[in-house]
Design a protein around this motif. Sequence first.
Motif, PDB file in Angstrom:
ATOM      1  N   HIS A  97       0.807  -1.210   0.000  1.00 17.32           N
ATOM      2  CA  HIS A  97       0.000   0.000   0.000  1.00 17.32           C
ATOM      3  C   HIS A  97       0.846   1.268   0.000  1.00 17.32           C
ATOM      4  N   ILE A 103       0.316   3.862  -2.807  1.00  7.50           N
ATOM      5  CA  ILE A 103      -0.992   4.511  -2.689  1.00  7.50           C
ATOM      6  C   ILE A 103      -0.952   5.555  -1.581  1.00  7.50           C
ATOM      7  N   LEU A 104      -0.392   5.200  -0.437  1.00  5.83           N
ATOM      8  CA  LEU A 104      -0.308   6.153   0.662  1.00  5.83           C
ATOM      9  C   LEU A 104       0.514   7.371   0.272  1.00  5.83           C
ATOM     10  N   LYS A 129      -1.684   9.344  -2.513  1.00  2.00           N
ATOM     11  CA  LYS A 129      -3.044   9.773  -2.232  1.00  2.00           C
ATOM     12  C   LYS A 129      -3.226  10.551  -0.940  1.00  2.00           C
ATOM     13  N   LEU A 130      -2.217  10.633  -0.111  1.00  2.00           N
ATOM     14  CA  LEU A 130      -2.437  11.220   1.202  1.00  2.00           C
ATOM     15  C   LEU A 130      -1.563  12.440   1.481  1.00  2.00           C
ATOM     16  N   PHE A 175      -7.768   8.254  10.224  1.00  2.00           N
ATOM     17  CA  PHE A 175      -6.892   8.046   9.072  1.00  2.00           C
ATOM     18  C   PHE A 175      -7.371   6.864   8.232  1.00  2.00           C
ATOM     19  N   ILE A 176      -7.751   5.780   8.883  1.00  2.00           N
ATOM     20  CA  ILE A 176      -8.254   4.600   8.169  1.00  2.00           C
ATOM     21  C   ILE A 176      -9.549   4.931   7.431  1.00  2.00           C
ATOM     22  N   CYS A 232      -8.737   6.882   4.365  1.00  2.00           N
ATOM     23  CA  CYS A 232      -8.203   6.016   3.309  1.00  2.00           C
ATOM     24  C   CYS A 232      -9.321   5.274   2.596  1.00  2.00           C
ATOM     25  N   MET A 257     -11.229   7.760   0.378  1.00  2.00           N
ATOM     26  CA  MET A 257     -10.440   8.133  -0.800  1.00  2.00           C
ATOM     27  C   MET A 257     -10.420   6.999  -1.810  1.00  2.00           C
ATOM     28  N   ASN A 258     -10.347   5.774  -1.318  1.00  2.00           N
ATOM     29  CA  ASN A 258     -10.357   4.614  -2.199  1.00  2.00           C
ATOM     30  C   ASN A 258     -11.699   4.495  -2.913  1.00  2.00           C
TER      31      ASN A 258
END
Length: 74
Positions: free
Chosen positions: A4, A7-8, A11-12, A60-61, A64, A67-68
């Motif tokens: 991941h 992606i992190l 995307k973050l 945060f989770i 995520c 956003m996904n």
Amino acid sequence: MNNHRPILNKKLPLAGNTLRYDNNGNAVIGQICIGTGIGDYAHYIARPTSENDLHGAGAFILMCIEMNLAAGHE
């Protein structure tokens, strides 16, 4: 968690420099205010912080996941 990481990183941007990886490649979310309390702004911003505290890790989770979903992934 290693799969991941791209992606992190991509995307973050809101996580800024509070997101890092430990020696095992696990994400570590830093600068999370511990606990809650009543006070003025100075009190709020001076509170101690920790890493991976559940107050911030849960948010945060959820971020995520949202956003996904927004990116069209399920």
